[in-house]
Scaffold this active site. Structure first.
Site, PDB file in Angstrom:
ATOM      1  N   SER A 120     -25.514  62.741  47.588  1.00 50.75           N
ATOM      2  CA  SER A 120     -24.316  61.925  47.806  1.00 50.75           C
ATOM      3  C   SER A 120     -23.338  62.632  48.720  1.00 50.75           C
ATOM      4  O   SER A 120     -22.505  62.000  49.351  1.00 50.75           O
ATOM      5  CB  SER A 120     -23.577  61.702  46.490  1.00 50.75           C
ATOM      6  N   HIS A 141     -29.899  57.647  51.220  1.00 51.80           N
ATOM      7  CA  HIS A 141     -28.903  57.571  50.151  1.00 51.80           C
ATOM      8  C   HIS A 141     -28.821  56.156  49.587  1.00 51.80           C
ATOM      9  O   HIS A 141     -28.411  55.223  50.274  1.00 51.80           O
ATOM     10  CB  HIS A 141     -27.532  58.031  50.688  1.00 51.80           C
ATOM     11  N   ASN A 191     -19.405  57.249  50.642  1.00 51.31           N
ATOM     12  CA  ASN A 191     -18.626  58.172  49.816  1.00 51.31           C
ATOM     13  C   ASN A 191     -17.426  58.769  50.550  1.00 51.31           C
ATOM     14  O   ASN A 191     -16.433  59.135  49.920  1.00 51.31           O
ATOM     15  CB  ASN A 191     -19.517  59.275  49.234  1.00 51.31           C
TER      16      ASN A 191
END
Ligand code: 3HC
Length: 295
Positions: A120, A141, A191
């Site tokens: 991540s 991801h 993220n």
């Protein structure tokens, strides 16, 4: 360019078992490796239930569920992943742990095997450099819950070859996902934007801006998000988010990634969110109640 037929998955927590499920459902022979049999048994049961839910909703035929389950195998031995054409790693967000596994696999897998990390927040370059195949190393991801979320970020680092990237991108598409291309910066696209938002929601709570349910309700109804940020934190895992925030803060030295004190206290108290039964909400009751956080 050899065809991808066999998929290896390292780690079968929330993400690894979801990745294994979508790979097997898409027709790939899938081998999942984790450290202990009870972990594998739990993942197998979870995948069976998730596929059953798709059958219940008419999105999957019972015969296809059975076929997917048949294509799924489990092992505690890393060496068993040797014949895989691609290995996707979804173990704990710790570079040393990941690289110990990559080194072991690098020595065993043939030169044609692509290595892909579901990290991540760590940089792909730091893992690729630990192997003798930095050109065949890529980021893939996925998002939680993997069987439902459409997106996969396909991450090209400085050493990833064009061919490896294209194969990984096509592989993500073959899973029925929507890939996007991202550069190897910590947090990639999602993220990079999501983590400061989640941490700001905790800071808003710390500063007494509003209550837990009102912060969630505001973002759900005001922005049309499927979940409020504090519910999403419980869902992703507070321990996972804390680790991601620490890694991103170390990378960017920017306060927006600094884990707020309340998050650290909750992680120290074992309040990891839904998976531990308690986070911003208490899941021991139905419907979940707001946790008492001493604020
Ligand atoms: N397998 C099969 N079915 C599942 C499932 C799974 N793993 N998880 C949930 N479902 C089912 C539910 O049981 C439910 O079935 P029902 O209608 O029969 O009750 C159905 O899917 C829909 O679920 P919900 O009723 O909870 O309804 P939602 O419409 O809210 O959908 C959701 C659920 C897709 C999770 C939605 O709430 C959502 O999109 N939430 C946001 C998730 C998100 O942001 N994820 C990204 C996190 S960040 C990340 O993963 C990156 C990492 O690096 C941190």
């Amino acid at each position: 360019m050899s065809e991808i037929k066999r998929v290896g998955v390292l780690g079968c927590g929330l993400m690894g078992s979801g990745i294994a499920q979508v790979a097997a459902a898409a027709g790939y022979e899938t081998l999942v490796r984790d450290v202990a049999q009870p972990i594998l048994d739990r993942a197998k049961a979870g995948i069976g239930q998730s596929l059953a839910k798709f059958v219940e909703k008419g999105k999957l035929q019972p015969v296809d569920r059975e076929a997917a389950l048949k294509r799924l195998n489990f092992t505690t031995t890393t060496a068993d992943l040797k014949p895989c054409d691609i290995v996707i790693e979804a173990v704990t967000e710790d570079l040393e742990v990941k690289n110990a596994l990559w080194k072991e696999l690098d020595a065993r897998c043939g030169p044609g095997t692509i290595f892909a990390s579901n990290t991540s927040s760590l940089t792909i370059a730091a893992m690729a450099a630990a192997t003798r195949r930095p050109d065949r190393f890529v980021g893939l991801h996925f998002f939680n819950p993997v069987p439902l979320m459409q997106l996969v970020e396909v991450v090209k680092t400085v050493t990833t070859s064009g061919e490896t990237f294209s194969r990984a991108y096509a592989f993500a598409k073959s899973l029925g996902k929507e890939p996007v291309a991202a550069k190897d910066n910590s947090g990639f696209i999602v993220n990079l934007l999501l983590v400061p938002y989640l941490l700001d929601a905790i800071r808003a709570l710390e500063h007494g801006v509003a209550s837990v349910p009102d912060i969630d309700k505001a973002m759900q109804l005001g922005c049309g998000y499927p979940m409020g940020p504090l519910t999403l934190l419980d869902f992703v895992g507070l321990d996972t988010t804390y680790r991601i925030a620490e890694i991103m803060f170390a990378e960017y030295k920017d306060q927006k990634y600094a884990p707020p004190p309340l998050l650290k206290r909750m992680v120290l108290a074992g309040m990891s969110g839904k998976k531990s039964g308690k986070g911003f909400y208490d899941y021991s009751v139905n419907p979940p109640a707001v946790s008492s956080l001493g604020l």
